[in-house]
Motif scaffolding. Structure first.
Motif, PDB file in Angstrom:
ATOM      1  N   LYS A   1      11.306  -4.964   1.250  1.00 12.49           N
ATOM      2  CA  LYS A   1      10.501  -4.420   0.157  1.00 12.49           C
ATOM      3  C   LYS A   1       9.636  -3.272   0.654  1.00 12.49           C
ATOM      4  CE  LYS A   1      10.647  -8.597  -2.429  1.00 12.49           C
ATOM      5  NZ  LYS A   1      10.075  -9.479  -3.341  1.00 12.49           N
ATOM      6  N   VAL A   2       9.361  -2.372  -0.259  1.00 15.80           N
ATOM      7  CA  VAL A   2       8.522  -1.213   0.053  1.00 15.80           C
ATOM      8  C   VAL A   2       7.175  -1.659   0.618  1.00 15.80           C
ATOM      9  CG1 VAL A   2       7.237   0.681  -1.023  1.00 15.80           C
ATOM     10  CG2 VAL A   2       9.658   0.337  -1.578  1.00 15.80           C
ATOM     11  N   LYS A   3       6.635  -2.731   0.088  1.00 18.83           N
ATOM     12  CA  LYS A   3       5.311  -3.175   0.541  1.00 18.83           C
ATOM     13  C   LYS A   3       5.313  -3.600   2.013  1.00 18.83           C
ATOM     14  CE  LYS A   3       5.707  -7.932  -1.204  1.00 18.83           C
ATOM     15  NZ  LYS A   3       5.199  -8.851  -2.224  1.00 18.83           N
TER      16      LYS A   3
ATOM     17  N   SER B   1     -12.259   8.458 -10.522  1.00 19.61           N
ATOM     18  CA  SER B   1     -13.435   7.704 -10.070  1.00 19.61           C
ATOM     19  C   SER B   1     -13.241   6.191 -10.179  1.00 19.61           C
ATOM     20  CB  SER B   1     -14.677   8.129 -10.860  1.00 19.61           C
ATOM     21  OG  SER B   1     -14.458   7.904 -12.236  1.00 19.61           O
ATOM     22  N   ALA B   2     -12.298   5.767 -11.015  1.00 18.44           N
ATOM     23  CA  ALA B   2     -12.002   4.336 -11.148  1.00 18.44           C
ATOM     24  C   ALA B   2     -10.917   3.885 -10.176  1.00 18.44           C
ATOM     25  CB  ALA B   2     -11.580   4.031 -12.583  1.00 18.44           C
ATOM     26  N   GLY B   3     -10.375   4.823  -9.406  1.00 17.49           N
ATOM     27  CA  GLY B   3      -9.336   4.485  -8.433  1.00 17.49           C
ATOM     28  C   GLY B   3      -7.933   4.571  -8.975  1.00 17.49           C
ATOM     29  N   ALA B   4      -7.773   5.048 -10.206  1.00 19.12           N
ATOM     30  CA  ALA B   4      -6.429   5.190 -10.792  1.00 19.12           C
ATOM     31  C   ALA B   4      -5.756   6.450 -10.250  1.00 19.12           C
ATOM     32  CB  ALA B   4      -6.524   5.261 -12.309  1.00 19.12           C
ATOM     33  N   LEU B   5      -4.475   6.334  -9.934  1.00 19.18           N
ATOM     34  CA  LEU B   5      -3.709   7.470  -9.433  1.00 19.18           C
ATOM     35  C   LEU B   5      -3.568   8.511 -10.537  1.00 19.18           C
ATOM     36  CD1 LEU B   5      -1.941   8.569  -7.055  1.00 19.18           C
ATOM     37  CD2 LEU B   5       0.006   7.548  -8.262  1.00 19.18           C
ATOM     38  N   VAL B   6      -3.952   9.750 -10.251  1.00 19.86           N
ATOM     39  CA  VAL B   6      -3.842  10.821 -11.239  1.00 19.86           C
ATOM     40  C   VAL B   6      -3.006  11.998 -10.746  1.00 19.86           C
ATOM     41  CG1 VAL B   6      -5.977  10.227 -12.441  1.00 19.86           C
ATOM     42  CG2 VAL B   6      -6.043  11.838 -10.520  1.00 19.86           C
ATOM     43  N   GLY B   7      -2.664  11.982  -9.453  1.00 22.99           N
ATOM     44  CA  GLY B   7      -1.876  13.087  -8.938  1.00 22.99           C
ATOM     45  C   GLY B   7      -1.583  12.941  -7.462  1.00 22.99           C
TER      46      GLY B   7
ATOM     47  N   LYS C   1      -0.743   0.815   3.801  1.00 16.50           N
ATOM     48  CA  LYS C   1      -1.550   0.088   2.812  1.00 16.50           C
ATOM     49  C   LYS C   1      -2.918   0.722   2.572  1.00 16.50           C
ATOM     50  CE  LYS C   1       0.868  -4.163   3.523  1.00 16.50           C
ATOM     51  NZ  LYS C   1       1.225  -5.054   4.565  1.00 16.50           N
ATOM     52  N   GLU C   2      -3.256   1.717   3.356  1.00 17.60           N
ATOM     53  CA  GLU C   2      -4.538   2.397   3.166  1.00 17.60           C
ATOM     54  C   GLU C   2      -4.333   3.912   3.213  1.00 17.60           C
ATOM     55  OE1 GLU C   2      -7.436   0.874   5.890  1.00 17.60           O
ATOM     56  OE2 GLU C   2      -7.090  -1.187   5.270  1.00 17.60           O
ATOM     57  N   PRO C   3      -3.648   4.462   2.193  1.00 16.25           N
ATOM     58  CA  PRO C   3      -3.408   5.904   2.211  1.00 16.25           C
ATOM     59  C   PRO C   3      -4.710   6.681   2.011  1.00 16.25           C
ATOM     60  CG  PRO C   3      -2.738   4.989   0.109  1.00 16.25           C
ATOM     61  CD  PRO C   3      -3.108   3.823   0.990  1.00 16.25           C
ATOM     62  N   HIS C   4      -4.761   7.849   2.597  1.00 12.75           N
ATOM     63  CA  HIS C   4      -5.911   8.728   2.387  1.00 12.75           C
ATOM     64  C   HIS C   4      -5.876   9.205   0.939  1.00 12.75           C
ATOM     65  CE1 HIS C   4      -7.239   9.188   6.572  1.00 12.75           C
ATOM     66  NE2 HIS C   4      -5.956   8.966   6.852  1.00 12.75           N
TER      67      HIS C   4
ATOM     68  N   LEU D   1      -2.729   1.847  -7.505  1.00 10.66           N
ATOM     69  CA  LEU D   1      -2.259   2.363  -6.224  1.00 10.66           C
ATOM     70  C   LEU D   1      -2.574   1.350  -5.129  1.00 10.66           C
ATOM     71  CD1 LEU D   1      -1.164   4.784  -4.513  1.00 10.66           C
ATOM     72  CD2 LEU D   1      -3.561   5.474  -4.253  1.00 10.66           C
ATOM     73  N   VAL D   2      -1.537   0.922  -4.405  1.00 11.20           N
ATOM     74  CA  VAL D   2      -1.744  -0.045  -3.318  1.00 11.20           C
ATOM     75  C   VAL D   2      -1.197   0.457  -1.989  1.00 11.20           C
ATOM     76  CG1 VAL D   2      -1.843  -2.065  -4.817  1.00 11.20           C
ATOM     77  CG2 VAL D   2       0.366  -1.314  -3.892  1.00 11.20           C
ATOM     78  N   GLY D   3      -0.586   1.652  -1.994  1.00 11.23           N
ATOM     79  CA  GLY D   3      -0.050   2.164  -0.742  1.00 11.23           C
ATOM     80  C   GLY D   3       0.721   3.441  -0.936  1.00 11.23           C
ATOM     81  N   LEU D   4       1.321   3.865   0.158  1.00  7.82           N
ATOM     82  CA  LEU D   4       2.133   5.086   0.154  1.00  7.82           C
ATOM     83  C   LEU D   4       3.301   4.858   1.091  1.00  7.82           C
ATOM     84  CD1 LEU D   4       2.204   8.172  -0.719  1.00  7.82           C
ATOM     85  CD2 LEU D   4       1.245   8.604   1.540  1.00  7.82           C
TER      86      LEU D   4
END
Length: 146
Positions: free
Chosen positions: A77-79, A115-121, A84-87, A44-47
């Protein structure tokens, strides 16, 4: 206490940071969502939200014609548009704390990461309203909470 994990949407629709704004618009329409977590190599790098795109696109008062606007959006581009810093919250965050973050920051959703920062939902205001409705009904002896 009710945890985010119980009400979040798992496996949210995502988009790569190098996708175009036009790709994001089409994906949002196809999947009927208003926000897309932005990914770089599974991270995850943004929203990006429909509102961000609307604010980025030239308005109707612009001198650009439809083709120029489409060309601009297809090359952007989306980026370049994303937050870049979504809650974020974790699945074990209390729903009331997630709701407070949404309220205090005038948001419509939160990315849920492990806890590892991976997007889960993803947790949206709709999910929070559904939780509130279920909770109220269960307290009134109607349908039990989810």
């Amino acid at each position: 206490m009710i945890k985010v994990e119980r009400w979040m949407k798992r496996d949210p629709v995502t988009i790569d940071e190098n996708a175009s704004i036009v790709d994001a618009i089409h994906l949002m329409k196809e999947k009927v969502v208003r926000r897309l977590p932005v990914m770089r190599k599974e991270r995850l790098v943004g929203l990006v939200t429909d509102r961000m795109i609307k604010e980025y696109a030239p308005g109707k008062a612009s001198l650009s014609d439809t083709w120029e606007v489409h060309y601009l959006l297809s090359k952007t581009k989306v980026k370049d548009v994303m937050n870049k810093e979504p809650h974020t919250v974790t699945p074990d965050t209390e729903m009331v704390d997630a709701a407070q973050i949404i309220h205090d920051n005038k948001l419509h959703g939160l990315c849920v990461v492990d806890s590892a920062g991976a997007l889960v939902g993803i947790l949206t205001t709709t999910d929070i309203m559904e939780a509130l409705i279920a909770l109220c009904r269960s307290q009134n002896g109607n349908t039990p909470a989810k």
